[in-house]
Design a protein around this motif. Structure first.
Motif, PDB file in Angstrom:
ATOM      1  N   PHE A 221      38.380  54.443 111.121  1.00 16.70           N
ATOM      2  CA  PHE A 221      38.597  55.172 109.878  1.00 16.70           C
ATOM      3  C   PHE A 221      38.381  56.669 110.088  1.00 16.70           C
ATOM      4  CE2 PHE A 221      37.588  56.832 105.657  1.00 16.70           C
ATOM      5  CZ  PHE A 221      38.734  56.433 104.986  1.00 16.70           C
ATOM      6  N   ASP A 222      37.350  57.031 110.839  1.00 15.79           N
ATOM      7  CA  ASP A 222      37.127  58.452 111.119  1.00 15.79           C
ATOM      8  C   ASP A 222      38.301  59.039 111.906  1.00 15.79           C
ATOM      9  OD1 ASP A 222      34.720  58.623 109.756  1.00 15.79           O
ATOM     10  OD2 ASP A 222      33.504  58.171 111.526  1.00 15.79           O
ATOM     11  N   ALA A 223      38.874  58.259 112.803  1.00 16.29           N
ATOM     12  CA  ALA A 223      40.043  58.727 113.553  1.00 16.29           C
ATOM     13  C   ALA A 223      41.239  58.917 112.620  1.00 16.29           C
ATOM     14  CB  ALA A 223      40.384  57.735 114.664  1.00 16.29           C
ATOM     15  N   MET A 224      41.365  58.030 111.628  1.00 19.41           N
ATOM     16  CA  MET A 224      42.434  58.179 110.642  1.00 19.41           C
ATOM     17  C   MET A 224      42.273  59.477 109.847  1.00 19.41           C
ATOM     18  SD  MET A 224      42.687  54.321 109.096  1.00 19.41           S
ATOM     19  CE  MET A 224      43.388  52.957 110.035  1.00 19.41           C
ATOM     20  N   LEU A 225      41.036  59.780 109.466  1.00 13.04           N
ATOM     21  CA  LEU A 225      40.793  61.028 108.739  1.00 13.04           C
ATOM     22  C   LEU A 225      41.189  62.229 109.587  1.00 13.04           C
ATOM     23  CD1 LEU A 225      37.360  60.274 107.019  1.00 13.04           C
ATOM     24  CD2 LEU A 225      39.604  60.389 105.933  1.00 13.04           C
ATOM     25  N   GLU A 226      40.822  62.190 110.853  1.00 10.66           N
ATOM     26  CA  GLU A 226      41.160  63.297 111.751  1.00 10.66           C
ATOM     27  C   GLU A 226      42.671  63.395 111.956  1.00 10.66           C
ATOM     28  OE1 GLU A 226      39.035  62.976 115.392  1.00 10.66           O
ATOM     29  OE2 GLU A 226      37.047  63.018 114.442  1.00 10.66           O
ATOM     30  N   ALA A 227      43.362  62.273 111.868  1.00  9.44           N
ATOM     31  CA  ALA A 227      44.816  62.265 112.090  1.00  9.44           C
ATOM     32  C   ALA A 227      45.601  62.702 110.857  1.00  9.44           C
ATOM     33  CB  ALA A 227      45.259  60.870 112.522  1.00  9.44           C
ATOM     34  N   GLY A 228      44.904  62.925 109.720  1.00 10.15           N
ATOM     35  CA  GLY A 228      45.596  63.409 108.527  1.00 10.15           C
ATOM     36  C   GLY A 228      45.824  62.380 107.448  1.00 10.15           C
ATOM     37  N   PHE A 229      44.944  61.391 107.352  1.00 11.95           N
ATOM     38  CA  PHE A 229      45.107  60.333 106.346  1.00 11.95           C
ATOM     39  C   PHE A 229      45.188  60.899 104.929  1.00 11.95           C
ATOM     40  CE2 PHE A 229      42.793  56.923 103.767  1.00 11.95           C
ATOM     41  CZ  PHE A 229      43.968  56.276 103.434  1.00 11.95           C
ATOM     42  N   LEU A 230      44.317  61.855 104.598  1.00 17.91           N
ATOM     43  CA  LEU A 230      44.339  62.397 103.234  1.00 17.91           C
ATOM     44  C   LEU A 230      45.654  63.127 102.953  1.00 17.91           C
ATOM     45  CD1 LEU A 230      40.655  63.583 102.758  1.00 17.91           C
ATOM     46  CD2 LEU A 230      41.844  61.770 101.496  1.00 17.91           C
ATOM     47  N   ASP A 231      46.214  63.786 103.932  1.00 15.47           N
ATOM     48  CA  ASP A 231      47.521  64.419 103.742  1.00 15.47           C
ATOM     49  C   ASP A 231      48.599  63.365 103.492  1.00 15.47           C
ATOM     50  OD1 ASP A 231      46.571  67.012 103.992  1.00 15.47           O
ATOM     51  OD2 ASP A 231      46.893  67.074 106.163  1.00 15.47           O
ATOM     52  N   GLU A 232      48.470  62.235 104.160  1.00 19.28           N
ATOM     53  CA  GLU A 232      49.414  61.145 103.930  1.00 19.28           C
ATOM     54  C   GLU A 232      49.342  60.664 102.485  1.00 19.28           C
ATOM     55  OE1 GLU A 232      50.274  57.905 106.865  1.00 19.28           O
ATOM     56  OE2 GLU A 232      49.028  56.726 105.497  1.00 19.28           O
ATOM     57  N   VAL A 233      48.129  60.529 101.958  1.00 18.41           N
ATOM     58  CA  VAL A 233      47.987  60.087 100.568  1.00 18.41           C
ATOM     59  C   VAL A 233      48.480  61.167  99.602  1.00 18.41           C
ATOM     60  CG1 VAL A 233      46.369  59.247  98.824  1.00 18.41           C
ATOM     61  CG2 VAL A 233      46.085  58.566 101.217  1.00 18.41           C
TER      62      VAL A 233
END
Length: 334
Positions: A221-233
């Motif tokens: 999950f932390d890797a997802m945040l670093e990869a831009g998960f919030l921008d995706e949402v």
């Protein structure tokens, strides 16, 4: 082969099952490369376009040119049922077999696996108008009240559906209101079920130590945040069909773990730390539910993806002797 008993002439497939973050994707890719297979995703989040980072959807680079099926087949605002999945997956599998390739079924959505491998009882198609009325009723009365209503007309279904499982409560009430027959009656009629006409090896990847799985979930999950998960949402929130939807968080796509929590954070309902903690907790709860379902698959073989790598590959070789032994190590965590 036992003397006098004909060999099983059905085509073969391998099902790679397991909780989230257990390494299914990596192992499926490894097998597909080694055995000349094509991958059929059995994941209720990967069917949606735009759900990429948060759904751990394999990228084009990660797919390494291996054909993948049942990924990006619907928009985030579109409904998609288990019956639709089973029909489209079976068509994909037929094509794979016709090409002389091995179908590799990989994912963690138990309902999709059940629909695909065992079949679902035929039920009426969704009625958008009736569904909208049920959702509107839930906004006024709450899903707990509608669950109580379901318990009156279909106690068997209500007993196995959680009071907060809006999607399943909605479907059960819809079926009853359309037909007058409880959904549990439709589902228990074994004569209406049609299993997948293939010889299937079911492999479950599950770390023996639950703490290891929890660590993988948190790291991923932390890797997802670093990869831009919030921008995706944020990009999803800008989609006109989702902007205009009266209750976007009731859509199946946005009930995927992580997405609801991110949406609520972007609404200002939680702090960033609360968002992270809630998303990780929700993912752990999902893994727990997945493991409960998987333990009920008595014909499946369960392996720790790291500790049991040799036995895991031996099971594949025993199922497909012509495949030969594995040339590499065990599956990587995905």
């Amino acid at each position: 082969m036992i003397a006098g008993v004909p060999a099983d002439s059905r085509a073969s497939a391998i099902a790679i099952m397991g909780p989230t973050a257990s390494g299914k994707t990596a192992f499926a890719l490894e097998l597909a490369e080694r055995l000349g297979g094509e991958i059929v995703s059995v994941d209720s989040a990967l069917v949606y376009r735009g759900l990429d980072i948060g759904a751990a959807k394999p990228t084009a680079e990660e797919r390494r040119g291996i054909p993948h099926h049942l990924i990006d087949v619907r928009e985030a605002w579109q409904p998609y049922s288990a019956a639709e999945f089973a029909a489209e997956a079976r068509a994909a599998i037929a094509g794979i077999c016709d090409r002389g390739k091995l179908p590799i079924l990989a994912g963690g959505t138990g309902l999709y696996f059940h629909a695909l491998l065992r079949g679902l009882a035929p039920m009426p198609d969704a009625d958008p108008e009736l569904r909208a009325r049920i959702v509107a009723d839930a906004r006024v009365r709450g899903w707990t009240s509608l669950h109580a209503e379901l318990a009156q007309v279909d106690p068997a279904a209500a007993a196995r559906i959680h009071t907060t499982d809006a999607q399943r409560i909605q479907r059960a009430l819809e079926v009853f209101r359309l037909t007058g027959i409880p959904i549990s009656v439709w589902q228990r009629d074994a004569a209406l079920r049609t299993g997948l006409p293939l010889r299937v090896l079911k492999l479950v990847l599950a770390p023996a130590d639950r703490a290891v799985l929890h660590q993988r979930i948190e790291r991923r999950f932390d890797a997802m945040l670093e990869a831009g998960f919030l921008d995706e949402v944020r990009a999803l929130r800008a989609v006109p069909q989702l902007q205009s939807h009266p209750a976007p968080l009731e859509l199946p796509a946005l009930r995927a773990v992580g997405y609801r929590q991110a949406w609520e954070y972007l609404d200002g309902a939680t702090s960033v730390d609360e968002f992270r903690d809630r998303a990780i907790f929700a993912t752990r709860q999902l893994a727990k539910r997945q493991l409960t379902w998987l333990r009920g698959q008595l014909d499946a073989l369960i392996f720790d993806p790291v500790l049991d790598a040799a036995r895991l590959h031996a099971a594949v070789h025993a199922f497909l002797p012509t495949a030969g032994p594995a040339s590499g190590g065990g599956p990587r965590a995905a």
